[in-house]
Design an enzyme around this catalytic site. Sequence first.
Site, PDB file in Angstrom:
ATOM      1  N   GLU A  49       0.829  -1.217   0.000  1.00  0.00           N
ATOM      2  CA  GLU A  49       0.000   0.000   0.000  1.00  0.00           C
ATOM      3  C   GLU A  49       0.854   1.254   0.000  1.00  0.00           C
ATOM      4  OE1 GLU A  49      -3.030  -0.030  -1.265  1.00  0.00           O
ATOM      5  OE2 GLU A  49      -3.335  -1.640   0.165  1.00  0.00           O
ATOM      6  N   HIS A  50       0.481   2.216  -0.855  1.00  0.00           N
ATOM      7  CA  HIS A  50       1.157   3.519  -0.928  1.00  0.00           C
ATOM      8  C   HIS A  50       2.635   3.389  -1.278  1.00  0.00           C
ATOM      9  CE1 HIS A  50      -2.015   6.281   0.408  1.00  0.00           C
ATOM     10  NE2 HIS A  50      -2.411   5.335   1.228  1.00  0.00           N
ATOM     11  N   SER A 145     -10.784   1.068  -6.528  1.00  0.00           N
ATOM     12  CA  SER A 145     -10.341   1.621  -7.790  1.00  0.00           C
ATOM     13  C   SER A 145     -11.435   1.882  -8.821  1.00  0.00           C
ATOM     14  CB  SER A 145      -9.289   0.656  -8.366  1.00  0.00           C
ATOM     15  OG  SER A 145      -8.631   1.235  -9.427  1.00  0.00           O
ATOM     16  N   ASP A 190      -3.293   0.805 -10.143  1.00  0.00           N
ATOM     17  CA  ASP A 190      -4.699   0.550 -10.473  1.00  0.00           C
ATOM     18  C   ASP A 190      -4.898   0.378 -11.980  1.00  0.00           C
ATOM     19  OD1 ASP A 190      -4.752   1.141  -7.836  1.00  0.00           O
ATOM     20  OD2 ASP A 190      -5.948   2.957  -7.989  1.00  0.00           O
TER      21      ASP A 190
END
Length: 458
Positions: A49-50, A145, A190
């Site tokens: 994540e991130h 997303s 995404d």
Amino acid sequence: MAADAPSTVPVQLVEQPRLLKLKESFIAKFGSAPKFYVRAPGRVNLIGEHIDYCGYAVLPMAIEQDILIAVEPVKTEVVQLANINSSYLDFSTSVNNIQINKSKPQWHNYFLCGLKGIQEHFGLNNPTGMNCLLDGTIPPSSGLSSSSALVCCAGLVTLKANGKTLSKVELAEICTKSERYIGTEGGGMDQSISFLAEEGTAKLIEFSPLRATDVRLPSGAAFVIANSCVEMNKAATSHYNIRVMECRLATKLLSKSKSLDWKKMSRLQDVQASLGVSLEEMLTIVEEVLHPEPYSTEEICKCLGISLEDLRSQILSQNTQNVSTFKLYQRAKHVYSEAARVLEFKKICSEAPDNAIQLLGELMNQSYISCKEMYECSCPELDRLVDICLQFGAIGSRLTGAGWGGCTVSMVPTDKLNTFLKNVKKAYYQNDGQRLALENNGLFATKPGRGALVFVEA
């Protein structure tokens, strides 16, 4: 057509109730029939994540929920957009004058991002007009997303309507760049999974150059998505871009401390690559160089030897200009440790030891703690949902997507799946009217789905 372009699939509409219904609605709306349909899936990120915007690999899979658009190219220079969901208003604009309003992230602006990206890539001077009707099944602002799937779908619609072809990788890269027209400094996960996904397998997605490797998930576990019912719109708040800037600033300070050309460095991965060290060694460098207390803009300017004016005009994004303090140590620590967890997750899936499910669950739990404590992108509802999921038998559970709302993803042994779903439903959704309304597409087990496709009537 290029071998690695998105597939065009002939379908019998009588066998596809959703397409048939979309066609009927299209005829009722525009008075003529669509020529083709484009589908792009949402995704769930299993771990990583991130970190995509920091240059690191991520591990998502596509889900069944998607954006579906029925399209008729027309002779006029107008794009008309309509949505099956009447809470999204109709919109039309000239194809030759695309204006994207960053201050109001409305649904049609995401379509315009994809449209503009393809137009600019090919330098289309006289692009074709289109009538488009959209049907989406991805819960909005849920971290699955929906906005990127719409950008990807629009990009593929524009490509097809104008008789052009591109590979999936080229499409993913164009759609990643063009989504930034709306002001989100995203990293590309995404859009990449939306085009590159294949049924039955998650993907390790690496960047610069973009590539995807199959990751076979263990057979004894299901991945369950649960919606916290707290909406988070990345483009409407600055939380997301602040994190991107904190990582960018940490990159600059780490580079400068190691006598690298810090002006050229913008991603944490650049520092690791330039130093030629491991992720573990990068974590040690973060401990040595950065302090846990927040950095003021004055201190950052002093460390880099630049003026506040330079910081704002050359480094910060538009919606982070007025932020006065940044947490660099915590963000860099999360990124380097999360990047290592992704590689470990893939390794366990490849080697498939007997205790694979246990090991993967531990990595998901560590990822969640880091997102919550180091990256501060959780919220009370997500925290409660993760606790509930772990309490009722998930081996691992974490937030997925940007955070601050949206969904959790949990890994649940297949033999416990039904009781897990029943208990989570009862504990999180049933005592709350708003959540109860969302529960049907708020809690579901999912399998790796396929990427973006074009359908034509057979």
